[in-house]
Design an enzyme around this catalytic site. Structure first.
Site, PDB file in Angstrom:
ATOM      1  CG  ASP A  13      -4.648  -5.714   0.100  1.00 19.30           C
ATOM      2  OD1 ASP A  13      -5.634  -5.185   0.640  1.00 19.30           O
ATOM      3  OD2 ASP A  13      -3.985  -6.614   0.631  1.00 19.30           O
ATOM      4  CE  LYS A  16     -10.804  -4.070  -2.975  1.00 13.67           C
ATOM      5  NZ  LYS A  16      -9.480  -4.713  -2.954  1.00 13.67           N
ATOM      6  CG  HIS A  41     -11.089  -0.573   0.740  1.00 16.58           C
ATOM      7  ND1 HIS A  41     -12.337  -0.632   0.200  1.00 16.58           N
ATOM      8  CD2 HIS A  41     -10.622  -1.858   0.718  1.00 16.58           C
ATOM      9  CE1 HIS A  41     -12.615  -1.880  -0.136  1.00 16.58           C
ATOM     10  NE2 HIS A  41     -11.598  -2.637   0.185  1.00 16.58           N
ATOM     11  CD  GLN A 222     -12.921  -9.076   1.335  1.00 15.83           C
ATOM     12  OE1 GLN A 222     -14.089  -9.216   1.056  1.00 15.83           O
ATOM     13  NE2 GLN A 222     -12.540  -8.262   2.309  1.00 15.83           N
TER      14      GLN A 222
HETATM   15  P1  GDP Z   1      -7.542  -1.794  -1.476  1.00 14.45           P
HETATM   16  O1  GDP Z   1      -7.791  -2.756  -0.374  1.00 14.45           O
HETATM   17  O2  GDP Z   1      -7.797  -2.397  -2.816  1.00 14.45           O
HETATM   18  O3  GDP Z   1      -8.261  -0.487  -1.304  1.00 14.45           O
HETATM   19  O4  GDP Z   1      -5.973  -1.485  -1.449  1.00 14.45           O
HETATM   20  P2  GDP Z   1      -5.087  -1.211  -0.120  1.00 14.45           P
HETATM   21  O5  GDP Z   1      -5.399   0.144   0.381  1.00 14.45           O
HETATM   22  O6  GDP Z   1      -5.177  -2.339   0.824  1.00 14.45           O
HETATM   23  O7  GDP Z   1      -3.636  -1.309  -0.749  1.00 14.45           O
HETATM   24  C1  GDP Z   1      -3.234  -0.513  -1.794  1.00 14.45           C
HETATM   25  C2  GDP Z   1      -2.019   0.293  -1.345  1.00 14.45           C
HETATM   26  O8  GDP Z   1      -1.418   0.869  -2.467  1.00 14.45           O
HETATM   27  C3  GDP Z   1      -2.371   1.452  -0.429  1.00 14.45           C
HETATM   28  O9  GDP Z   1      -1.312   1.668   0.442  1.00 14.45           O
HETATM   29  C4  GDP Z   1      -2.522   2.624  -1.407  1.00 14.45           C
HETATM   30  O10 GDP Z   1      -2.276   3.881  -0.786  1.00 14.45           O
HETATM   31  C5  GDP Z   1      -1.438   2.292  -2.390  1.00 14.45           C
HETATM   32  N1  GDP Z   1      -1.645   2.739  -3.770  1.00 14.45           N
HETATM   33  C6  GDP Z   1      -2.789   2.770  -4.499  1.00 14.45           C
HETATM   34  N2  GDP Z   1      -2.516   3.110  -5.778  1.00 14.45           N
HETATM   35  C7  GDP Z   1      -1.177   3.308  -5.844  1.00 14.45           C
HETATM   36  C8  GDP Z   1      -0.276   3.634  -6.893  1.00 14.45           C
HETATM   37  O11 GDP Z   1      -0.645   3.815  -8.058  1.00 14.45           O
HETATM   38  N3  GDP Z   1       1.060   3.729  -6.568  1.00 14.45           N
HETATM   39  C9  GDP Z   1       1.515   3.512  -5.302  1.00 14.45           C
HETATM   40  N4  GDP Z   1       2.805   3.613  -5.065  1.00 14.45           N
HETATM   41  N5  GDP Z   1       0.692   3.189  -4.296  1.00 14.45           N
HETATM   42  C10 GDP Z   1      -0.629   3.066  -4.569  1.00 14.45           C
HETATM   43  P1  IMO Z   2      -9.287  -5.601   0.682  1.00 19.00           P
HETATM   44  O1  IMO Z   2     -10.740  -5.203   0.538  1.00 19.00           O
HETATM   45  C1  IMO Z   2      -6.356  -8.819   0.854  1.00 19.00           C
HETATM   46  C2  IMO Z   2      -7.594 -12.554   2.770  1.00 19.00           C
HETATM   47  C3  IMO Z   2      -6.925 -12.891   4.087  1.00 19.00           C
HETATM   48  C4  IMO Z   2      -6.967 -14.409   4.034  1.00 19.00           C
HETATM   49  C5  IMO Z   2      -8.299 -14.685   3.354  1.00 19.00           C
HETATM   50  C6  IMO Z   2      -9.441 -14.989   4.327  1.00 19.00           C
HETATM   51  O2  IMO Z   2      -8.473  -4.697   1.505  1.00 19.00           O
HETATM   52  O3  IMO Z   2      -8.712  -5.902  -0.662  1.00 19.00           O
HETATM   53  P2  IMO Z   2     -10.884 -13.528   6.024  1.00 19.00           P
HETATM   54  O4  IMO Z   2     -10.487 -12.545   7.068  1.00 19.00           O
HETATM   55  O5  IMO Z   2     -11.760 -12.953   4.963  1.00 19.00           O
HETATM   56  O6  IMO Z   2     -11.448 -14.797   6.595  1.00 19.00           O
HETATM   57  O7  IMO Z   2      -9.491 -13.956   5.312  1.00 19.00           O
HETATM   58  O8  IMO Z   2      -8.618 -13.531   2.604  1.00 19.00           O
HETATM   59  N1  IMO Z   2      -8.241 -11.220   2.732  1.00 19.00           N
HETATM   60  C7  IMO Z   2      -7.732 -10.171   2.085  1.00 19.00           C
HETATM   61  N2  IMO Z   2      -6.569 -10.018   1.407  1.00 19.00           N
HETATM   62  N3  IMO Z   2      -7.235  -7.792   0.907  1.00 19.00           N
HETATM   63  C8  IMO Z   2      -8.415  -7.936   1.551  1.00 19.00           C
HETATM   64  O9  IMO Z   2      -9.373  -6.990   1.519  1.00 19.00           O
HETATM   65  C9  IMO Z   2      -8.687  -9.152   2.213  1.00 19.00           C
HETATM   66  N4  IMO Z   2      -9.725  -9.605   2.963  1.00 19.00           N
HETATM   67  C10 IMO Z   2      -9.438 -10.881   3.257  1.00 19.00           C
HETATM   68  O10 IMO Z   2      -5.614 -12.401   4.122  1.00 19.00           O
HETATM   69  O11 IMO Z   2      -5.946 -14.881   3.185  1.00 19.00           O
HETATM   70 MG    MG Z   3      -6.790  -3.600   1.274  1.00 18.67          MG
END
Ligand code: GDP
Ligand code: IMO
Ligand code: MG
Length: 420
Positions: A13, A16, A41, A222
């Site tokens: 998270d 990416k 994502h 991840q």
């Molecule tokens: P990913 O799994 O790595 O793609 O990340 P996620 O989408 O799960 O979580 C990142 C969160 O942060 C999302 O809600 C994005 O919209 C948000 N986000 C990404 N970059 C920024 C930033 O620079 N500032 C803020 N406030 N939010 C961001």
């Molecule tokens: P993105 O790509 C954050 C965590 C789960 C759990 C552990 C194992 O959005 O960054 P699983 O379902 O893979 O067996 O879960 O890994 N986990 C993540 N945490 N971002 C993710 O993906 C995750 N994918 C799995 O919360 O702790």
């Molecule tokens: Mg994510």
């Protein structure tokens, strides 16, 4: 042409999706190489939020082909829902999406096994997303799995029933109630849709494109600290998440790897169980969660929050061979008059930047470095506030890798490129 890589340096998270979507404009192909619908994502384009689980984050770019690589595990039900949502937004998904025949399939019974196994763990739950990831990778390495290419076999249903029945006997180990019929109905409807998509022998697909000089960006899911080998085992996911997995997850040689862009939040989060040395179990942690909207994109669960973790980032940088860093969520740090970075770990009577063998069994404390925020000053390329410069210079010095982008909002355009 080399294959560049974008991946997470923390526990997932990191942002990416946003960064891949932004950089995708410069690439011909975006390729996911591991993980599955446990990923979420988020992309914010023209004020609209999209969450992708299996589809690469280049899908909104008209010039990009998006490959779901052989290292990914695919749940047809989730994938078809994702495709439908994108098509409703006017994205011609079929034209832009290519799927590896070697990618393994998540069956409905894999999801049930995941849930049954988690519920049996009681207090030592991993905190799995319950998307069937662990059981599917177990079947893959156990050489029992079904793959996307198997969907084209006449006897697919025979193979399916065999594996399903094996799962049903395994589920009996657990005292777990489940309802399979509706899940199966949806799954079988979904595989009809998948069969119509562009299913390819992706190793030839990608290597031909490399030979033809196409620009390819590999998108991780991840994060490094969730890697099956190098993460905080057993509180990890079931795939290798590091740059080495690009080779096995796409079928390319290490000589083709180019830049490795590592993403970190300006602080740190993790969702699910497991060690988190710089976690803030206090008002500050809660403030980060609220201001940063730290709730999971896949499960909606509150994310645990803490300060940026330098020892873990150093480890992630050398494991991945990171050549450039992106720092996201700078705008959230801006809300804190003073913020911190955990620069060292303290355990077993020593102060160090090395991670212990087993973080789950070692009580790790952290030492903190304080930084001042930059008030209401905007971060722009030509006018970087001094406080930002100090923080970035300190990070670069600690990690020995240049910081090339700063993200200061979820929207696509809220990104500053730092030259030189
Ligand atoms: P990913 O799994 O790595 O793609 O990340 P996620 O989408 O799960 O979580 C990142 C969160 O942060 C999302 O809600 C994005 O919209 C948000 N986000 C990404 N970059 C920024 C930033 O620079 N500032 C803020 N406030 N939010 C961001
Ligand atoms: P993105 O790509 C954050 C965590 C789960 C759990 C552990 C194992 O959005 O960054 P699983 O379902 O893979 O067996 O879960 O890994 N986990 C993540 N945490 N971002 C993710 O993906 C995750 N994918 C799995 O919360 O702790
Ligand atoms: Mg994510």
């Amino acid at each position: 042409m080399k294959v560049d890589v974008i991946l997470g340096l923390q526990w997932g998270d990191e942002g990416k999706g946003k960064i891949v979507d932004y950089l995708a404009e410069e690439y011909d192909i975006i390729a996911r190489f591991q993980g599955g619908p446990n990923a979420g994502h988020t992309l914010v384009i023209n004020g609209r939020k999209h969450v992708l689980h299996t589809i690469p984050s280049g899908i909104f770019r008209s010039g990009c082909l998006n490959l779901i690589g052989n290292g990914v595990v695919i749940d047809p039900t989730t994938l078809v829902k994702e495709i439908k949502a994108l098509k409703e937004d006017g994205i011609p998904v079929e034209e832009r999406l290519v799927i590896a025949k070697r990618a393994n399939l998540i069956l409905p019974t894999h999801k049930i096994l995941d849930a049954a196994s988690e519920s049996a763990k009681g207090n030592s739950k991993i905190g799995s997303t319950l998307k069937g990831i662990g059981p599917t990778y177990m079947d893959k390495t156990g050489r029992n799995g079904l793959r996307i290419g198997d969907l084209l076999d006449e006897d697919f249903i025979v193979k399916y029933e065999l594996l399903k029945n094996k799962h049903l006997s395994l589920i009996q180990i657990y005292q777990y109630d489940f309802e399979l019929e509706d899940m199966e109905k949806e799954w079988f409807a979904a595989i009809e849709e998948i069969r119509k998509l562009n299913l390819v022998e992706s190793t030839y697909f990608i290597n031909d494109h490399i030979k033809n000089g196409k620009k390819i960006l590999a998108e991780g899911a991840q994060g490094t600290m969730l890697d099956i080998d190098f993460g905080t085992y057993p509180f990890v996911t079931s795939s290798n998440t590091i740059s080495a997995a690009v080779c096995t997850g796409l079928g390319i040689s290490p000589k083709h790897i180019g830049e490795v862009i590592g993403i970190t939040k300006a602080y740190c989060t993790r969702v699910g169980g497991g060690p988190f040395p710089s976690e803030l179990n206090d008002e500050t942690g809660e403030k980060i969660r609220q201001i940063g909207h730290e709730f999971g994109a896949t499960t909606g669960r509150p994310r645990r929050c803490g300060w940026i973790d330098i020892p873990a980032l150093k480890y992630a940088c050398f494991l991945n061979g990171v050549t450039a860093i992106v720092i996201t969520k700078m705008d959230i740090l801006q809300q804190f008059e003073q913020f911190y970075a955990a620069d060292k770990y303290v355990y077993d009577g020593k102060t160090t930047t090395e991670l212990p063998f087993d973080m789950c069994k070692t009580a790790v404390a952290v030492t903190l470095q304080a930084f001042k925020n930059w008030g209401d000053n905007d971060i722009t390329k030509d006018n970087l506030p001094d406080e930002v410069k100090t923080f970035i210079a300190w990070l670069e010095n600690q990690l020995d890798v240049p910081v090339k982008w700063l993200s200061f909002g979820p929207e696509r355009e809220k990104l500053v490129f730092l030259e030189g």
